[in-house]
Design an enzyme around this catalytic site. Structure first.
Site, short mmCIF file in Angstrom:
data_model
loop_
_atom_site.label_atom_id
_atom_site.label_comp_id
_atom_site.label_asym_id
_atom_site.label_seq_id
_atom_site.Cartn_x
_atom_site.Cartn_y
_atom_site.Cartn_z
N GLU A 169 39.41 42.63 55.27
CA GLU A 169 40.38 43.68 54.98
C GLU A 169 39.71 45.00 54.64
OE1 GLU A 169 43.05 40.45 52.55
OE2 GLU A 169 42.53 42.34 51.60
N CYS A 208 38.35 51.83 51.21
CA CYS A 208 37.83 50.71 50.42
C CYS A 208 37.34 49.65 51.42
CB CYS A 208 38.98 50.18 49.55
SG CYS A 208 38.55 48.71 48.64
N CYS A 256 33.85 35.43 49.05
CA CYS A 256 32.92 35.84 47.99
C CYS A 256 32.48 34.61 47.20
CB CYS A 256 33.61 36.84 47.05
SG CYS A 256 32.53 37.37 45.69
N CYS A 311 35.74 34.80 40.87
CA CYS A 311 36.49 35.24 39.68
C CYS A 311 37.87 34.57 39.71
CB CYS A 311 36.62 36.76 39.67
SG CYS A 311 35.00 37.55 39.60
N CYS A 348 41.03 36.40 41.43
CA CYS A 348 40.81 37.15 42.66
C CYS A 348 41.10 36.29 43.89
CB CYS A 348 39.36 37.64 42.68
SG CYS A 348 38.88 38.36 44.26
N GLY A 374 34.37 40.67 48.68
CA GLY A 374 32.94 40.36 48.55
C GLY A 374 32.23 41.10 47.45
N LEU A 393 34.25 44.67 34.37
CA LEU A 393 33.96 44.13 33.03
C LEU A 393 34.97 43.03 32.66
CD1 LEU A 393 32.17 44.53 30.47
CD2 LEU A 393 33.93 46.11 29.66
N HIS A 394 36.21 43.37 32.66
CA HIS A 394 37.34 42.47 32.39
C HIS A 394 37.39 41.91 30.97
CE1 HIS A 394 38.19 43.12 36.48
NE2 HIS A 394 37.24 42.37 36.95
N ASN A 413 47.01 42.11 39.67
CA ASN A 413 47.91 41.75 40.75
C ASN A 413 48.04 40.22 40.71
OD1 ASN A 413 49.31 41.99 43.21
ND2 ASN A 413 48.04 43.76 43.69
N CYS A 434 42.60 42.84 46.75
CA CYS A 434 41.51 42.18 47.43
C CYS A 434 41.84 40.76 47.90
CB CYS A 434 40.42 42.19 46.37
SG CYS A 434 39.00 41.28 46.62
#
Ligand code: SAH
Ligand code: SF4
Length: 359
Positions: A92, A110, A117, A121, A124, A169, A225-226, A299, A341
């Site tokens: 994408e 983007c 990946c 995470c 994601c 990724g 960071l999250h 999201n 993503c």
């Protein structure tokens, strides 16, 4: 002989290829411009390059356009593309603000850097799918060139001003291909995008943050960071188990001291990290640092992930502001088209799966 990807060749590499094949050096300059600036799809388009030279070059260099499988446009002006690669994998790419008149002068793309990946995470869509392979340099520049090619058919003056490596990724697990793509996109005879207008987003691959600071300090750095607490971050971003916060912050400080630039820290706000203690931990971690915090309401890509209520997000932001930390809330672009993503690819795979199972 092995053919080389024209979209991945530096100008000096094309010079070398021309000289090896008995072609005048100035041709390299023309060919580079056709490939990297005009986003040519075909040798036939290169009208000022003689037929003989085109034939010789096309036997050693290939131009492999990405196949656009889907284009979706969002009400906020975001365009999202799904490209199919030569081996059938799909990725994408997102063009932001294209149809938003007030920001027409700023066109950010983007780009993806891997198919899937390996970091995984928890929130994601790309991470949930696992890892397929790294993208090549030509597939990375190709995403930008394909969009340029396409949009110029509608708007001949179209140009890209900014690139963010925030698609599918982990860019720092594909460092060399990404850095070469950056060099190509920066070339003034190509897309001419300033180094300072390109930003790499990473989940925290510490040795490569250090390498970026040393190799190319002009390029911007965003760190996902999250959470500023190791235990919480371990569960959200598995990369933290390898490179915990202490090491991550050391590397970020090195980048800032070498570049004089602030690091952007991204925090996807979700059910498990939008508490007062989390905000206070961020304050403690970033106090006195050159930093900007980008709060992104998550999201919700699966049922277990929830976007926090508006007042919780505002409370979180106020705690950072009170500590004089530069902070903004990013309204997620293209929500109506699943721009987060990995989501479009996931849907395509789903449709494929359904069609296979129905037939
Ligand atoms: N791998 C890199 C770059 C690609 S992800 C990285 O992790 O930084 C780009 C950004 O999107 C990261 O900040 C990532 O944490 C965020 N992201 C991923 N899934 C998301 C979701 N469901 N909602 C909001 N942000 C998300
Ligand atoms: Fe990979 Fe980034 Fe998604 Fe994490 S957020 S799984 S690092 S693409």
């Amino acid at each position: 002989m092995k053919m080389l990807d024209a979209r991945a060749c530096l100008e000096e590499e094309i010079v070398g290829i021309c000289l090896e094949n008995g072609i005048k050096k100035y041709r390299a300059n023309q060919v580079f411009g056709w490939v990297q600036q005009k986003a040519a799809h075909d040798w036939e388009e290169m009208k000022n390059v003689g037929k003989d030279d085109r034939e010789k070059l096309s036997s050693v260099l290939f131009i492999q356009p990405l196949e656009m499988v889907k284009e979706e446009s969002s009400q906020d002006g975001t365009l999202k593309f799904l490209f199919r690669l030569a081996d059938g994998e799909s990725i994408e790419t997102v063009l932001m603000n294209y149809e938003n008149y007030t920001t027409r002068d700023r066109h950010t793309i983007c780009v993806s850097t891997q198919v899937g990946c390996p970091v995984g995470c928890s929130f994601c869509a790309t991470g949930m799918e696992g890892f397929k392979r790294n993208l090549t340099t030509g597939e990375i520049t190709g995403q930008v060139l394909e969009i340029v090619h396409l949009i110029r058919q509608r708007d001949p003056d179209f140009g890209v001003t900014n690139i963010v490596f925030m698609g599918m990724g982990e860019p720092f697990l594909n460092y060399d291909a990404v850095m070469k793509a950056i060099t190509l996109l920066n070339n003034e005879k190509g897309q001419n995008i300033g180094m300072r207008r390109m930003t790499i987003s990473t989940s925290g691959v510490v040795p490569k943050i250090i390498k970026l600071a040393e190799d190319n300090p002009q390029v911007g750095l965003a760190v996902s960071l999250h959470s500023a607490r190791d235990k919480v971050r371990d569960s959200l971003v598995p990369m933290n188990r390898k490179f915990p916060l202490e090491k991550l912050m050391e590397a970020c400080k090195l980048y800032s001291s070498k570049t004089g630039r602030r690091v952007t820290f991204e925090v996807a706000l979700q059910n498990n990290n939008t508490h007062q203690e989390e905000a206070q931990a961020i304050v403690k971690l970033l106090k006195g640092m050159l930093a900007h915090v980008n709060l992104i309401p998550v999201n919700p890509v699966s049922e277990s992930i929830h976007r926090p209520a508006r007042d919780k997000i505002i409370m979180f932001k106020k705690i950072l502001e009170a500590a004089k930390i530069s902070v903004s809330v990013r309204e997620e672009k293209g929500i109506d088209i699943d721009a987060a993503c990995g989501q479009l690819r996931q849907r395509l795979e789903c449709e494929r799966y359904e069609s296979v199972n129905q037939s």
